[in-house]
Write an enzyme that holds these catalytic residues in place. Structure first.
Site, PDB file in Angstrom:
ATOM      1  N   HIS A   1       0.829  -1.189  -0.051  1.00  0.00           N
ATOM      2  CA  HIS A   1      -0.150   0.005   0.030  1.00  0.00           C
ATOM      3  C   HIS A   1       0.845   1.302   0.058  1.00  0.00           C
ATOM      4  O   HIS A   1       1.928   1.252   0.343  1.00  0.00           O
ATOM      5  CB  HIS A   1      -1.010   0.053   1.489  1.00  0.00           C
ATOM      6  CG  HIS A   1      -2.177  -0.746   0.924  1.00  0.00           C
ATOM      7  ND1 HIS A   1      -2.147  -2.130   1.135  1.00  0.00           N
ATOM      8  CD2 HIS A   1      -3.259  -0.484   0.632  1.00  0.00           C
ATOM      9  CE1 HIS A   1      -3.507  -2.514   1.133  1.00  0.00           C
ATOM     10  NE2 HIS A   1      -4.142  -1.714   0.570  1.00  0.00           N
TER      11      HIS A   1
ATOM     12  N   LYS B   1      -0.863   4.701   4.592  1.00  0.00           N
ATOM     13  CA  LYS B   1      -1.725   3.735   5.418  1.00  0.00           C
ATOM     14  C   LYS B   1      -1.295   3.756   6.798  1.00  0.00           C
ATOM     15  O   LYS B   1       0.004   3.187   6.933  1.00  0.00           O
ATOM     16  CB  LYS B   1      -1.789   2.525   4.577  1.00  0.00           C
ATOM     17  CG  LYS B   1      -2.670   1.414   4.938  1.00  0.00           C
ATOM     18  CD  LYS B   1      -3.256   0.529   4.224  1.00  0.00           C
ATOM     19  CE  LYS B   1      -4.050  -0.408   4.714  1.00  0.00           C
ATOM     20  NZ  LYS B   1      -5.444  -0.102   4.755  1.00  0.00           N
TER      21      LYS B   1
END
Ligand code: NAD
Length: 272
Positions: free
Chosen positions: A156, A160
């Site tokens: 990601h 995040k």
């Protein structure tokens, strides 16, 4: 033409949903709610939409939607406002499609009780609307029984905060359940010396190892690697931007009439 309103319309996902509904042939954008942007017109947020959509004024609360008379509400907000939206939809006989994450399991179970199968309001809630991600989990579930070992890598963007991702955890849960149903024991980890702490990742459901990569430039990606003697199978999905979630949202809107009660996840929407 189905009349749709968007809750959280001024947010990143909400604005993307507005554009997707505007471009879709069978839906009409009739209302938008977002207290942080109340009084502004959608045209200020979402370039390129048609005149009707651009002229919709964002209102501060769901109760102000009454005159727009939506048949369905799409919600991408926060857990508290999303729960309010589910209950507002139930009370007003409006269908709801929500992608808001972070709603507790207990609260979702409570909602399932409230959305009775003969009720006028139907709901779909999914933590991941990317069809590639939904298929990845389903395909991994099918492969699970046929391999000796499996590990998951999720990748990601570098903003995040939680690791591993909810989708990776759900993938591990579904693989673990499929393996248990097939009588496969969790595989013993051969590592006796972890030279760098955490090198083998975290251990999730079914003792499946989960590895989280965080890098600028990435969006949301997941790999499931299965291994058996002399062979491996790698399943991978990539979401490159928020548009990846829109076909799933539109599919849920298109099928919601046929899905009574509260549907969790996109499997039923996609007929998986
Ligand atoms: P965001 O912060 O950009 O947008 C949220 C919006 O909700 C904001 O504009 C905020 O003002 C608005 N809001 C807050 N309270 C509200 C209320 N009471 N009524 C109406 N609107 C209200 O966040 P985002 O990136 O758009 O993400 C929104 C949600 O969607 C998050 O939970 C995120 O994790 C989730 N998400 C889900 C998927 C999926 O596939 N299911 C994909 C991406 C993001």
């Amino acid at each position: 033409m189905r009349r749709v309103a968007v809750n959280g319309a001024g947010g990143r996902m909400g604005a993307t949903v507005v554009a997707a509904i505007d471009a879709a042939p069978h839906f009409s954008l009739v209302g938008a709610v977002d207290p942080a942007h109340a009084g502004r017109r959608l045209g200020e947020f979402v370039p390129g939409v048609d005149e009707g959509t651009a002229g919709v004024t964002i209102v501060a609360s769901l109760d102000e939607l009454a005159s727009a008379a939506p048949e369905a509400l799409v919600d991408f907000t926060r857990p508290g406002p999303a729960l309010t939206a589910f209950r507002w939809c139930l009370a007003h006989e409006v269908h709801i499609v929500s992608g808001t994450t972070g709603i507790g399991r207990a609260e979702i179970e409570e909602l399932q009780g409230e959305f009775s199968r003969d009720g006028a309001s139907h709901g779909v809630i999914a933590a991941n609307f990317a069809i590639s991600a939904v298929l990845l989990v389903r395909l991994a579930e099918i492969a699970a029984a046929h391999f000796d070992g499996v590990e998951i890598i999720e990748l990601h963007h570098d903003n995040k905060r939680d690791a591993p991702s909810g989708t990776a955890l759900e993938t591990a849960r579904r693989i673990a359940a499929a393996r248990a149903a097939a009588g496969r024991e969790p595989r013993a980890d051969p590592t006796t010396e972890e030279v760098v702490a955490g090198a083998r990742g975290g251990v999730g459901p079914g003792e499946i190892h989960l590895h989280s990569v965080r890098l600028p430039g990435l969006v949301a990606h997941e790999e499931v690697i299965f291994g058996a003697a002399g062979q491996s199978l790698t399943l991978r999905q990539d979401s490159y931007d928020r548009s990846s979630f829109m076909p799933g949202v539109l599919a849920a809107l298109a099928r919601i009439e046929e899905l009574p009660g509260l549907t969790i996840g996109l499997d039923a929407v996609l007929g998986l």
